[in-house]
Write a protein that holds these residues in place. Structure first.
Motif, PDB file in Angstrom:
ATOM      1  N   MET A   1     -31.521 -20.999  -0.976  1.00  0.00           N
ATOM      2  CA  MET A   1     -31.146 -20.591  -2.327  1.00  0.00           C
ATOM      3  C   MET A   1     -29.900 -19.727  -2.275  1.00  0.00           C
ATOM      4  SD  MET A   1     -34.777 -19.828  -4.267  1.00  0.00           S
ATOM      5  CE  MET A   1     -35.484 -18.937  -2.891  1.00  0.00           C
ATOM      6  N   ALA A   5     -28.270 -17.757  -7.720  1.00  0.00           N
ATOM      7  CA  ALA A   5     -29.583 -18.207  -8.189  1.00  0.00           C
ATOM      8  C   ALA A   5     -30.617 -17.092  -8.064  1.00  0.00           C
ATOM      9  CB  ALA A   5     -30.030 -19.429  -7.391  1.00  0.00           C
ATOM     10  N   LEU A   6     -30.576 -16.357  -6.956  1.00  0.00           N
ATOM     11  CA  LEU A   6     -31.507 -15.253  -6.763  1.00  0.00           C
ATOM     12  C   LEU A   6     -31.269 -14.139  -7.783  1.00  0.00           C
ATOM     13  CD1 LEU A   6     -31.573 -15.008  -2.869  1.00  0.00           C
ATOM     14  CD2 LEU A   6     -33.285 -16.028  -4.367  1.00  0.00           C
ATOM     15  N   ALA A   8     -29.969 -14.556 -10.756  1.00  0.00           N
ATOM     16  CA  ALA A   8     -30.414 -15.063 -12.057  1.00  0.00           C
ATOM     17  C   ALA A   8     -31.929 -14.944 -12.188  1.00  0.00           C
ATOM     18  CB  ALA A   8     -29.982 -16.521 -12.222  1.00  0.00           C
ATOM     19  N   PHE A   9     -32.648 -15.252 -11.112  1.00  0.00           N
ATOM     20  CA  PHE A   9     -34.099 -15.138 -11.135  1.00  0.00           C
ATOM     21  C   PHE A   9     -34.516 -13.677 -11.285  1.00  0.00           C
ATOM     22  CE2 PHE A   9     -38.194 -14.609  -8.985  1.00  0.00           C
ATOM     23  CZ  PHE A   9     -38.969 -15.506  -9.696  1.00  0.00           C
ATOM     24  N   GLN A 137     -37.349 -24.484 -10.786  1.00  0.00           N
ATOM     25  CA  GLN A 137     -35.971 -24.445 -11.265  1.00  0.00           C
ATOM     26  C   GLN A 137     -35.036 -23.765 -10.264  1.00  0.00           C
ATOM     27  OE1 GLN A 137     -35.741 -26.133 -14.076  1.00  0.00           O
ATOM     28  NE2 GLN A 137     -37.977 -26.236 -14.175  1.00  0.00           N
ATOM     29  N   PHE A 138     -35.618 -22.993  -9.350  1.00  0.00           N
ATOM     30  CA  PHE A 138     -34.807 -22.220  -8.405  1.00  0.00           C
ATOM     31  C   PHE A 138     -34.995 -22.653  -6.952  1.00  0.00           C
ATOM     32  CE2 PHE A 138     -35.144 -19.567 -12.130  1.00  0.00           C
ATOM     33  CZ  PHE A 138     -33.884 -19.005 -12.252  1.00  0.00           C
ATOM     34  N   ASN A 148     -39.531 -20.363   0.153  1.00  0.00           N
ATOM     35  CA  ASN A 148     -38.668 -20.021  -0.982  1.00  0.00           C
ATOM     36  C   ASN A 148     -39.475 -19.498  -2.166  1.00  0.00           C
ATOM     37  OD1 ASN A 148     -36.163 -20.665   0.191  1.00  0.00           O
ATOM     38  ND2 ASN A 148     -36.415 -22.832  -0.278  1.00  0.00           N
ATOM     39  N   THR A 149     -40.648 -20.089  -2.391  1.00  0.00           N
ATOM     40  CA  THR A 149     -41.494 -19.606  -3.485  1.00  0.00           C
ATOM     41  C   THR A 149     -41.978 -18.193  -3.209  1.00  0.00           C
ATOM     42  OG1 THR A 149     -42.235 -21.865  -3.970  1.00  0.00           O
ATOM     43  CG2 THR A 149     -43.556 -20.069  -4.865  1.00  0.00           C
ATOM     44  N   LEU A 152     -39.203 -15.822  -3.978  1.00  0.00           N
ATOM     45  CA  LEU A 152     -39.135 -15.552  -5.416  1.00  0.00           C
ATOM     46  C   LEU A 152     -40.258 -14.613  -5.841  1.00  0.00           C
ATOM     47  CD1 LEU A 152     -38.326 -19.113  -6.838  1.00  0.00           C
ATOM     48  CD2 LEU A 152     -36.740 -17.222  -6.411  1.00  0.00           C
TER      49      LEU A 152
END
Length: 209
Positions: A1, A5-6, A8-9, A137-138, A148-149, A152
């Motif tokens: 990622m 993107a990070l 934005a999350f 979405q990310f 990755n999940t 997040l």
């Protein structure tokens, strides 16, 4: 990622964190009784968020999205827990008024704050559905979905916990500054009533679905 993107999350997590919810009022109630307990509740909420992220990463929380009945049961259980917390807080507040503040300090422990924060988040299926809806979405399709999940989830837990820690510190500072038992008692009862009302509302809406 990617870094954008990070970020934005993280921004999305911040927007959701500052929206008042059960965790906010729970941390407020514990902070009014004991600052450390409020911070423990914040940490518990972060752990609960990470556990939801793990469940989503393993595909378990997707069941909530597919089964309306399971989702309703989880929501009702969460509502009952919030109602229990609110009623217990109101009883404790009345007991404190009758026997003085020292009994409240003994019963409001760091452990109870942590467990309450964690259970409140775990019994809120909207947290799991948030990851189910937002994580894809990310998370890129590179074969590292679980890692990755969880990343997040760590970001969401950090952002949410930071906000709740601010709530806890501000609440404890306000109580220390005011030093008015009547004001503290009123705030404790208001936050407890809000928790109970949230629980009743969750149960009623879930039963009507």
């Amino acid at each position: 990622m990617t870094a954008p993107a990070l970020l934005a999350f993280a921004g999305l997590c911040a927007i959701l964190a500052v929206t008042p919810g059960p965790d906010t009022f729970l941390v407020l109630r514990y902070s009014l009784a004991r600052p450390g307990a409020g911070l423990s509740a914040s940490a518990g909420s972060a752990v609960g968020s990470m556990l939801w992220a793990l469940a989503v990463a393993l595909g378990l929380a997707a069941l909530l999205e597919q089964s309306a009945e399971i989702y309703r049961v989880v929501k009702i259980a969460g509502g009952l827990y919030l109602l229990y917390l609110g009623v217990a807080a109101l009883i404790a507040s009345r007991r404190k008024a009758a026997h003085g503040p020292e009994g409240q300090v003994r019963t409001t422990t760091l452990r109870s704050g942590f467990l309450a924060g964690m259970l409140s988040t775990l019994m809120n299926p909207k947290v799991g559905l948030f990851f189910v809806a937002i994580a894809p979405q990310f998370v890129p399709r590179d074969g590292h979905a679980i890692g990755n999940t969880l990343l997040l989830g760590g970001i969401d837990a950090a952002v949410g916990s930071a906000y709740l820690c601010v709530v806890a510190l501000l609440a404890s500072r306000a109580v220390a500054w005011l030093k008015k038992p009547s004001v503290t008692k009123a705030l404790e009862r208001i936050s407890a009533a809000i928790l109970a009302a949230l629980g009743i509302g969750t149960i009623a809406l879930s039963a009507a679905e």
